[in-house]
Design a protein around this motif. Sequence first.
Motif, PDB file in Angstrom:
ATOM      1  N   TRP A  25       0.738  -1.309   0.045  1.00 29.56           N
ATOM      2  CA  TRP A  25       0.136   0.065   0.029  1.00 29.56           C
ATOM      3  C   TRP A  25       0.988   1.175  -0.120  1.00 29.56           C
ATOM      4  CZ3 TRP A  25      -4.810   0.822  -0.857  1.00 29.56           C
ATOM      5  CH2 TRP A  25      -5.922  -0.290  -0.851  1.00 29.56           C
ATOM      6  N   ILE A  26       1.929   1.123   1.053  1.00 30.46           N
ATOM      7  CA  ILE A  26       2.736   2.436   0.933  1.00 30.46           C
ATOM      8  C   ILE A  26       3.315   2.692  -0.137  1.00 30.46           C
ATOM      9  CG2 ILE A  26       4.591   3.472   2.166  1.00 30.46           C
ATOM     10  CD1 ILE A  26       3.658   2.005   4.866  1.00 30.46           C
ATOM     11  N   GLY A  27       3.934   1.667  -0.743  1.00 31.56           N
ATOM     12  CA  GLY A  27       4.848   1.780  -2.047  1.00 31.56           C
ATOM     13  C   GLY A  27       3.929   2.356  -3.226  1.00 31.56           C
ATOM     14  N   LEU A  28       2.900   1.784  -3.374  1.00 30.26           N
ATOM     15  CA  LEU A  28       2.125   2.127  -4.601  1.00 30.26           C
ATOM     16  C   LEU A  28       1.410   3.535  -4.391  1.00 30.26           C
ATOM     17  CD1 LEU A  28       0.316   1.528  -6.969  1.00 30.26           C
ATOM     18  CD2 LEU A  28      -1.256   0.281  -5.509  1.00 30.26           C
ATOM     19  N   LEU A  29       1.113   3.907  -3.104  1.00 32.54           N
ATOM     20  CA  LEU A  29       0.651   5.254  -2.823  1.00 32.54           C
ATOM     21  C   LEU A  29       1.584   6.187  -3.068  1.00 32.54           C
ATOM     22  CD1 LEU A  29      -1.778   4.599   0.196  1.00 32.54           C
ATOM     23  CD2 LEU A  29      -2.468   5.078  -2.267  1.00 32.54           C
ATOM     24  N   PHE A  30       2.787   6.020  -2.864  1.00 30.56           N
ATOM     25  CA  PHE A  30       3.958   6.696  -2.867  1.00 30.56           C
ATOM     26  C   PHE A  30       4.285   6.914  -4.394  1.00 30.56           C
ATOM     27  CE2 PHE A  30       8.620   7.459  -3.599  1.00 30.56           C
ATOM     28  CZ  PHE A  30       8.806   8.824  -2.868  1.00 30.56           C
ATOM     29  N   ALA A  31       4.240   6.072  -4.975  1.00 35.12           N
ATOM     30  CA  ALA A  31       4.797   5.985  -6.415  1.00 35.12           C
ATOM     31  C   ALA A  31       3.568   6.815  -7.252  1.00 35.12           C
ATOM     32  CB  ALA A  31       5.055   4.517  -7.030  1.00 35.12           C
ATOM     33  N   LEU A  32       2.341   6.484  -6.952  1.00 38.64           N
ATOM     34  CA  LEU A  32       1.379   6.987  -7.480  1.00 38.64           C
ATOM     35  C   LEU A  32       1.146   8.675  -7.085  1.00 38.64           C
ATOM     36  CD1 LEU A  32      -1.517   6.805  -8.927  1.00 38.64           C
ATOM     37  CD2 LEU A  32      -2.634   6.499  -6.691  1.00 38.64           C
ATOM     38  N   ALA A  33       1.566   9.072  -5.972  1.00 39.86           N
ATOM     39  CA  ALA A  33       1.661  10.547  -5.688  1.00 39.86           C
ATOM     40  C   ALA A  33       2.747  11.047  -6.514  1.00 39.86           C
ATOM     41  CB  ALA A  33       2.075  10.613  -4.159  1.00 39.86           C
ATOM     42  N   VAL A  34       3.984  10.339  -6.654  1.00 40.05           N
ATOM     43  CA  VAL A  34       4.937  11.099  -7.430  1.00 40.05           C
ATOM     44  C   VAL A  34       4.483  11.204  -8.923  1.00 40.05           C
ATOM     45  CG1 VAL A  34       7.231  10.506  -8.356  1.00 40.05           C
ATOM     46  CG2 VAL A  34       6.863  10.329  -6.011  1.00 40.05           C
ATOM     47  N   CYS A  35       3.997  10.109  -9.318  1.00 40.87           N
ATOM     48  CA  CYS A  35       3.330  10.020 -10.763  1.00 40.87           C
ATOM     49  C   CYS A  35       2.337  11.327 -11.189  1.00 40.87           C
ATOM     50  CB  CYS A  35       3.124   8.763 -11.260  1.00 40.87           C
ATOM     51  SG  CYS A  35       4.112   7.681 -11.644  1.00 40.87           S
ATOM     52  N   VAL A  36       1.584  11.411 -10.062  1.00 41.57           N
ATOM     53  CA  VAL A  36       0.501  12.634 -10.089  1.00 41.57           C
ATOM     54  C   VAL A  36       0.956  13.846 -10.313  1.00 41.57           C
ATOM     55  CG1 VAL A  36      -1.363  13.550  -8.872  1.00 41.57           C
ATOM     56  CG2 VAL A  36      -1.412  11.207  -9.125  1.00 41.57           C
TER      57      VAL A  36
END
Length: 386
Positions: A25-36
């Motif tokens: 969860w943490i890894g995906l949300l972090f990567a998603l935030a960076v991509c956004v």
Amino acid sequence: MTAFSAEPGTDEAVNSLRRPQLAAWIGLLFALAVCVIVVLMVLAPFFSVILLAVVASGLIRPSYRRLVTALKGRRRAAAILICGMLLVVLLAPLYLIAQEVSQEALGIYEMSTTQLTEGRLREMLEQRQDRIEQANRVLEPFGLTLTIDRVYDLLATLGVRIGGFFYKSGVSLAKGLVRFVFGFVFWVLILYYLLVDGREFRTWIEDTMPLPVDEQHLVAHRFMDMASSLVVGNGVAAIIQGLVGGLTFFALGLHGAVLWGVVMAIFAFIPVVGISLVFVPFTIILLFAGETSRALMLFVPLAVVATVVEYWLKPLLVGRRAQMHTLLVFLSLIGGAVVFGPVGLLLGPLVMTLFLTLAGIYRERYRPFLVEPRPEAAKGEEPTSP
């Protein structure tokens, strides 16, 4: 499977998935935030164009659906017809207005750089010697004195600066026109794909956002209501003030009626001051020229129209359709323009609408599970001191 496919959101796919671990969860949300963040940076130069295209697609969609039905389901043909009509309806008048404005701007440039620096200016000042003496009596307590030579030098310098201003403005206008043409092409292109693929895009958003679909529909409905009211309210206000301003200039025989009408239509989007940035300086110039009657005939009707439109018509059109208090509409217009520039006149009220809608959803559907409701007897009562 397209980029906007809804297959991962089906019940079978959900039932076959295992709950991700906390680290995932943490890894995906972090990567998603960076991509956004990166995606927003990439789209930032086109933000205003995309926003206007989204608003336009929402306003045009009912007509688009009727046209698709008439064309027996040919969505692309219907979108091409609508975009083609928009090109003709919008570009043709803009071309004619731009041509007239350029001619009038050139005339003002020539007048400011030649007539004001020739003997005609000194002759005009000599004919108004009595008014210069009246001004000297007013300025006498301040230790200031005006002479024909001093006023001549001041106005001649001002004329040259006005000419330089119009020259620089013409260059900037030419650059801005190129940007406008490219932006208009991008706007039509984005609008075309929003009309053709809007359903798939909307489904993708509904399957991606964590909010329930009915809450997303409520947010989208309020968003489009505010957007359409802003377009209608600001557009109607700008057209009214620009037309009245241009006709008033024409009726009084002032040079550049079309030019100043267009300028006032643009300035009409600025809250509070609006078209006063144009008619107030012209009124002062006419007063100094001794044409008091023309100054009053210019100031009074435009001041009345600006006041009625800005403080009654525009908040009425925007606030009533969007179900937002007039004060919030006013503050969001001004604050949006200060923070985001011209596009903030649209973005500010839209953000305020999103905030109020989400706050309403929170109060009605989420807050009861987080906070115990007040007792019925305590509701509406003033708190008592211990």
